[in-house]
Design a protein around this motif. Structure first.
Motif, PDB file in Angstrom:
ATOM      1  N   GLU A  37       0.908  -0.674  -0.364  1.00 28.59           N
ATOM      2  CA  GLU A  37      -0.074   0.226   0.285  1.00 28.59           C
ATOM      3  C   GLU A  37       0.782   1.381   0.141  1.00 28.59           C
ATOM      4  N   THR A  38       2.153   1.407   0.650  1.00 28.45           N
ATOM      5  CA  THR A  38       2.861   2.561   1.099  1.00 28.45           C
ATOM      6  C   THR A  38       4.390   2.213  -0.016  1.00 28.45           C
ATOM      7  N   MET A  39       3.874   1.271   0.053  1.00 29.36           N
ATOM      8  CA  MET A  39       5.242   0.610  -1.037  1.00 29.36           C
ATOM      9  C   MET A  39       6.602   0.602  -0.214  1.00 29.36           C
ATOM     10  N   LEU A  40       6.443   0.750   0.911  1.00 21.97           N
ATOM     11  CA  LEU A  40       8.043   0.588   1.741  1.00 21.97           C
ATOM     12  C   LEU A  40       8.241  -0.695   1.756  1.00 21.97           C
ATOM     13  N   ASP A  41       9.891  -0.593   1.565  1.00 20.35           N
ATOM     14  CA  ASP A  41      10.729  -0.994   1.159  1.00 20.35           C
ATOM     15  C   ASP A  41      12.326  -1.083   1.836  1.00 20.35           C
ATOM     16  N   ALA A  42      12.282  -1.974   3.168  1.00 18.45           N
ATOM     17  CA  ALA A  42      13.780  -2.023   3.551  1.00 18.45           C
ATOM     18  C   ALA A  42      14.041  -1.949   4.652  1.00 18.45           C
ATOM     19  N   LYS A  43      15.283  -2.524   4.531  1.00 21.16           N
ATOM     20  CA  LYS A  43      15.670  -3.075   5.950  1.00 21.16           C
ATOM     21  C   LYS A  43      15.084  -3.033   7.052  1.00 21.16           C
ATOM     22  N   LEU A  44      13.620  -3.486   7.731  1.00 25.38           N
ATOM     23  CA  LEU A  44      13.453  -2.896   9.365  1.00 25.38           C
ATOM     24  C   LEU A  44      13.381  -3.359  10.152  1.00 25.38           C
ATOM     25  N   ASN A  45      13.338  -3.257  11.123  1.00 24.39           N
ATOM     26  CA  ASN A  45      12.443  -4.590  13.112  1.00 24.39           C
ATOM     27  C   ASN A  45      11.815  -4.883  13.019  1.00 24.39           C
ATOM     28  N   VAL A  46      10.274  -5.555  12.869  1.00 24.31           N
ATOM     29  CA  VAL A  46       9.239  -4.379  13.410  1.00 24.31           C
ATOM     30  C   VAL A  46       8.958  -5.491  15.026  1.00 24.31           C
ATOM     31  N   GLY A  47       8.014  -4.541  15.726  1.00 24.32           N
ATOM     32  CA  GLY A  47       7.739  -5.331  17.189  1.00 24.32           C
ATOM     33  C   GLY A  47       6.243  -5.524  17.021  1.00 24.32           C
ATOM     34  N   VAL A  48       5.845  -6.613  17.541  1.00 26.36           N
ATOM     35  CA  VAL A  48       4.209  -7.110  17.464  1.00 26.36           C
ATOM     36  C   VAL A  48       4.326  -7.371  19.106  1.00 26.36           C
ATOM     37  N   LYS A  49       3.080  -6.547  18.997  1.00 28.89           N
ATOM     38  CA  LYS A  49       2.421  -6.410  20.800  1.00 28.89           C
ATOM     39  C   LYS A  49       1.145  -6.410  21.213  1.00 28.89           C
ATOM     40  N   ASP A  50       0.480  -7.785  21.592  1.00 25.84           N
ATOM     41  CA  ASP A  50      -1.844  -8.066  21.522  1.00 25.84           C
ATOM     42  C   ASP A  50      -1.400  -8.428  20.078  1.00 25.84           C
ATOM     43  N   GLY A 446      -3.648  -7.165   5.412  1.00 25.20           N
ATOM     44  CA  GLY A 446      -3.539  -6.677   4.199  1.00 25.20           C
ATOM     45  C   GLY A 446      -2.158  -5.289   3.918  1.00 25.20           C
ATOM     46  N   ARG A 447      -1.734  -5.488   5.112  1.00 21.08           N
ATOM     47  CA  ARG A 447      -0.488  -4.374   5.003  1.00 21.08           C
ATOM     48  C   ARG A 447       0.693  -4.014   6.216  1.00 21.08           C
ATOM     49  N   MET A 448       1.207  -4.238   5.617  1.00 19.46           N
ATOM     50  CA  MET A 448       2.662  -3.801   6.695  1.00 19.46           C
ATOM     51  C   MET A 448       3.270  -2.361   7.103  1.00 19.46           C
ATOM     52  N   GLN A 449       1.469  -2.569   8.287  1.00 14.01           N
ATOM     53  CA  GLN A 449       2.246  -1.069   8.838  1.00 14.01           C
ATOM     54  C   GLN A 449       1.686  -0.842  10.037  1.00 14.01           C
ATOM     55  N   GLU A 450       2.181   0.212  10.792  1.00  8.70           N
ATOM     56  CA  GLU A 450       2.382   0.220  12.327  1.00  8.70           C
ATOM     57  C   GLU A 450       0.247   0.429  12.727  1.00  8.70           C
ATOM     58  N   GLY A 451      -0.059  -0.221  13.842  1.00  8.54           N
ATOM     59  CA  GLY A 451      -1.060  -0.270  14.082  1.00  8.54           C
ATOM     60  C   GLY A 451      -2.333  -1.489  13.357  1.00  8.54           C
ATOM     61  N   MET A 452      -1.718  -1.934  12.500  1.00  5.38           N
ATOM     62  CA  MET A 452      -2.507  -3.391  11.345  1.00  5.38           C
ATOM     63  C   MET A 452      -2.345  -4.453  12.650  1.00  5.38           C
ATOM     64  N   VAL A 453      -3.189  -5.328  11.988  1.00  3.38           N
ATOM     65  CA  VAL A 453      -2.973  -6.552  12.839  1.00  3.38           C
ATOM     66  C   VAL A 453      -1.452  -7.622  12.006  1.00  3.38           C
ATOM     67  N   ALA A 454      -1.038  -8.476  12.691  1.00  2.00           N
ATOM     68  CA  ALA A 454      -0.237  -8.626  12.874  1.00  2.00           C
ATOM     69  C   ALA A 454      -0.294 -10.623  12.273  1.00  2.00           C
ATOM     70  N   ASP A 455      -0.481 -10.165  10.807  1.00  2.00           N
ATOM     71  CA  ASP A 455      -0.883 -10.946  10.137  1.00  2.00           C
ATOM     72  C   ASP A 455       0.333 -10.981   9.038  1.00  2.00           C
ATOM     73  N   ILE A 456       1.548 -11.543   9.003  1.00  2.00           N
ATOM     74  CA  ILE A 456       2.821 -11.708   8.501  1.00  2.00           C
ATOM     75  C   ILE A 456       3.233 -13.079   8.234  1.00  2.00           C
ATOM     76  N   VAL A 457       3.669 -12.889   6.974  1.00  2.00           N
ATOM     77  CA  VAL A 457       4.370 -14.254   6.656  1.00  2.00           C
ATOM     78  C   VAL A 457       5.766 -13.390   6.343  1.00  2.00           C
ATOM     79  N   VAL A 458       7.107 -14.879   6.601  1.00  2.00           N
ATOM     80  CA  VAL A 458       8.308 -13.983   6.122  1.00  2.00           C
ATOM     81  C   VAL A 458       8.709 -15.616   5.382  1.00  2.00           C
ATOM     82  N   PHE A 459       9.480 -14.721   4.301  1.00  2.00           N
ATOM     83  CA  PHE A 459       9.896 -16.284   2.873  1.00  2.00           C
ATOM     84  C   PHE A 459      11.341 -16.255   2.884  1.00  2.00           C
ATOM     85  N   ASP A 460      11.921 -16.265   2.050  1.00  2.00           N
ATOM     86  CA  ASP A 460      12.853 -16.141   1.165  1.00  2.00           C
ATOM     87  C   ASP A 460      12.661 -16.002  -0.098  1.00  2.00           C
TER      88      ASP A 460
END
Ligand SMILES: [Zn+2]
Length: 550
Positions: A37-50, A446-460
């Motif tokens: 959605e935002t076209m964010l594409d960068a090496k970053l850390n993700v923190g999930v809470k609740d 369907g979005r990797m953004q702060e405040g979104m639900v942490a439904d996430i896939v990690v793949f090579d």
């Protein structure tokens, strides 16, 4: 003295932090975070809470659990709008393929409240369902099947289809509704919408003889009154001529256009697809919520008893050839016409694989069509809801169930499709259109953004690939290269292993006691659509003539 007290307090607080845990429940470190959605594409850390994406940051963060995502992409989990993988074995294959939400918007279910209740706290990924037009037609046209309780694809396609042919006629497929029956059908659909069903789930082609254009329009209209979209396996799907597949889509498109309603063309990966895509694009340009899906395979899979496999349709009208095109995974062989006829009678629910030479050519094109979303049409294993512990080799069915996403990633890599585009097809666009349809739970997925639900896939991105094939024994092989799948903040796949973690949340509209159903009647129709009749006196008056008719 006071300073001394504050100092002790601070030490106690710091110790509390080190004893009672870390900043986040889960951190995903050093991955390439991608958000279509935002076209964010960068090496970053993700923190999930609740269960929520609490931070996406270059700063170092700590969590109770840590995933090292270096060399991997961290993306929104894949959302499947065409998902019949409703038993343990097929479900875990889909999870290994990166699915975090699986909804059956084609066959759907009946008794929607009970269906959602049965999945609650018992399902690994987010779940949702439409009201089944096929199931509702069974209730009205096949009373001999004695259907009770909630039903969904594994029963509707299996034992129920068999039960409805007990009297020699599959009424749901071939009976034309009279006015009273149509009203019964609409009332049952209405109850489904009231109970929060996502959409009108229509297997139109399977009911092509019984389901009239009028019944389809009335059903789409009722859905539209509820603000729900229609998803359809279009009336002539898969037909290259007589009539063309596109005609089946035209019916739905015309209805959705005049109703100003949402429309999802299911598996638009067959004849007529390009023209249909063009019309959907034109509709979107007018602000309509129209979209489609494809699965990345050159073969389809469905029940052998389906009406369109009869030689008059399959051979004469669709150009099919049993021995060339119809593969029976149960026996690992292609079927002769005689074998087809025998099995269609004795075991109409058996799933067969149908190859299409034309699809081979089209597949690379589907990878590059905007808003053409990826949906697997994943097929249940038939081994029961609790078949979680069965081995992959026990799965018999279409390899798309376990390989769709990984195959799109692999094909995209080999054919130069931007990965961000493939991710939009697999997660963002389905969420976008479902959110636009008013599903609140999809506006935050369907979005990797702060405040979104942490439904996430990690793949090579370099190694992800499907390993399932059409061959018996290999149809259920899990995809490789997708080590972590996170649903509502919980790891459902961890280190390439599926965990029986019931992290799934319902995707549905709130249920209500409303009804939008108004019985169809001729008087009602005239009342609404024709002017009222006047008395002869009034006609004369309007002409300025003296009224001497007394
Ligand atoms: Zn279908």
């Amino acid at each position: 003295m006071a300073t001394w007290k504050i100092w002790i307090g601070a030490v106690i607080l710091l110790c509390a932090a080190c004893v009672y845990g870390e900043e986040y429940d889960l951190v995903i470190l050093g991955g390439r975070v991608m958000d279509p959605e935002t076209m964010l594409d960068a090496k970053l850390n993700v923190g999930v809470k609740d269960g929520i994406i609490a931070t996406i940051t270059p700063d170092s963060i700590t969590g109770t659990e840590t995933i090292d995502a270096s060399g991997h992409v961290v993306a929104p989990g894949f959302i499947d709008t065409h998902f019949h993988a409703l038993d343990g074995l097929s479900m875990k294959m889909a999870a290994r393929d990166g699915v975090t939400t699986g909804m059956d918007l084609e066959i759907g279910a009946i008794n929607i409240n009970d269906w959602y209740a049965a999945k609650k706290n018992k399902w690994p990924v987010n779940y949702g369902v439409g009201i089944s037009q096929e199931g509702v037609r069974m209730l009205v046209h096949d009373p001999e099947a004695k259907i009770q309780g909630w039903q969904d694809a594994p029963t509707i396609l299996g034992p129920l289809q068999k039960a409805t042919t007990a009297d020699g006629v599959a009424g749901w497929a071939s009976k034309v509704s009279n006015r009273e029956e149509m009203n019964q059908i609409l009332q049952l659909l209405d109850e489904g919408f009231a109970q929060g069903a996502i959409n009108l789930a229509s297997t139109t082609a399977y009911m092509r003889e019984g389901l009239t254009a009028q019944e389809m329009y009335e059903s789409q209209k009722l859905a539209a009154d509820w603000g729900r979209f229609t998803a359809s396996h279009t009336r002539y799907h898969g037909s290259s001529s007589d009539p063309e597949a596109e005609q089946g889509a035209n019916e739905l498109i015309a209805n959705a256009f005049v109703l100003d309603a949402g429309l999802l063309i299911l598996h638009n990966n067959d004849y007529g697809w390009a023209q249909i895509e063009e019309k959907l694009q034109a509709g979107r340009a007018k602000g309509l919520n129209w979209w489609s899906e494809y699965y990345p395979y050159d073969a389809a899979s469905t029940a052998i008893g389906s009406g369109f496999f009869q030689p008059e349709v399959f051979v004469d009208r669709m150009g099919g050839d049993y021995e060339r095109d119809m593969y029976d995974p149960t026996q690992d062989k292609f079927l002769t016409k005689e074998e087809y006829e025998k099995i269609a009678k004795s075991d109409p629910g058996r799933l067969v694989v149908i190859f299409s030479p034309a699809r081979k050519k089209w597949l690379p094109q589907w990878l590059r069509i905007p808003h053409m979303t990826v949906a697997s049409d994943a097929i249940f294993s038939g081994k029961g809801v609790d078949s979680w512990d069965l081995d992959w080799s026990e799965y018999q069915g279409h390899p798309r169930t376990g390989g769709t996403r990984a195959k799109v990633i692999r094909l995209g890599r080999e054919q130069g499709v931007p990965l961000m585009f493939s991710l939009a097809q697999m997660s963002y666009w389905p969420a976008y259109h479902l959110g636009k349809a008013g599903l609140e739970s999809m506006k935050v997925r369907g979005r990797m953004q702060e405040g979104m639900v942490a439904d996430i896939v990690v793949f090579d991105p370099l190694k992800t690939r499907e390993t399932s094939t059409y061959k018996a024994g290999e149809q259920g092989n899990p995809s490789t290269g997708i080590p972590y799948v996170i649903v509502n903040g919980q790891q459902v796949v961890k280190d390439n292993k599926f965990l029986k973690v019931w992290a799934g949340q319902p995707i549905r509209y709130p249920s209500s006691n409303d009804s939008k159903f108004e019985p169809i009647s001729e008087e009602e129709w005239l009342d609404r659509h024709a002017i009222r009749t006047h008395s002869v006196h009034e006609n004369l008056r309007s002409l300025g003539e003296p009224d001497d008719t007394h």
